[in-house]
Design an enzyme around this catalytic site. Sequence first.
Site, PDB file in Angstrom:
ATOM      1  N   CYS A   1       0.782  -1.177   0.096  1.00  0.00           N
ATOM      2  CA  CYS A   1      -0.021  -0.032  -0.037  1.00  0.00           C
ATOM      3  C   CYS A   1       0.771   1.448  -0.151  1.00  0.00           C
ATOM      4  O   CYS A   1       0.412   2.191  -0.993  1.00  0.00           O
ATOM      5  CB  CYS A   1      -1.104   0.184   1.041  1.00  0.00           C
TER       6      CYS A   1
ATOM      7  N   HIS B   1      -3.180   0.530   7.093  1.00  0.00           N
ATOM      8  CA  HIS B   1      -3.328   0.451   5.660  1.00  0.00           C
ATOM      9  C   HIS B   1      -3.669   2.021   5.154  1.00  0.00           C
ATOM     10  O   HIS B   1      -4.032   2.698   5.863  1.00  0.00           O
ATOM     11  CB  HIS B   1      -4.540  -0.423   5.340  1.00  0.00           C
TER      12      HIS B   1
ATOM     13  N   HIS C   1      -6.190   0.803  -3.890  1.00  0.00           N
ATOM     14  CA  HIS C   1      -4.933   0.535  -2.823  1.00  0.00           C
ATOM     15  C   HIS C   1      -4.633  -1.134  -3.209  1.00  0.00           C
ATOM     16  O   HIS C   1      -5.214  -1.651  -4.061  1.00  0.00           O
ATOM     17  CB  HIS C   1      -5.842   0.447  -1.457  1.00  0.00           C
TER      18      HIS C   1
END
Length: 166
Positions: free
Chosen positions: A75, A126, A138
């Site tokens: 990510c 995240h 993502h």
Amino acid sequence: MNAARRGWLAGASWLALAGLAGCASTPRLDRQDASFPHPSPMSDQQAGEAAFLALGLVGTPYRYGGNTPESGFDCSGLIGYVYWQSSRIAPPRTVAQISRWGQSISASDLRAGDLVIFGSAGSPTHAAIHAGESRFVHAPSTGGTVRLNEFQEKYWKTRLLDFRRA
């Protein structure tokens, strides 16, 4: 090697110094946490280009520590690649650092290209790039690919922590 990739590699030499921490890594506190430069403002045009570029990377394989289309992305590697290619801004490498980088913004001020931070119990785990229309791009997990999801999906809605602008 094309010029865009050479520019990314040359401009992202900080990756070698920052380490290759992935999305769910334990937050590290090091010298870069305290001193990592905050970005100069990203224009609306650059933010739009970032979102467009991120959408074009949907389907790229996930790879822990990855930061190029050829090697795959985690990510934060996806965010670093997209921001560097669209605006020559080099964000920090870990989610913990990204979650404190730039400026926190309200959902009503969100624009395509802004960052979305997810986590649990207030701890970031995240990060993603807002693609517009309540969607985000993502690199979610091992064995997966870069993908497009919506904020309103139950899993993501319960983990949304912050929106940030570079």
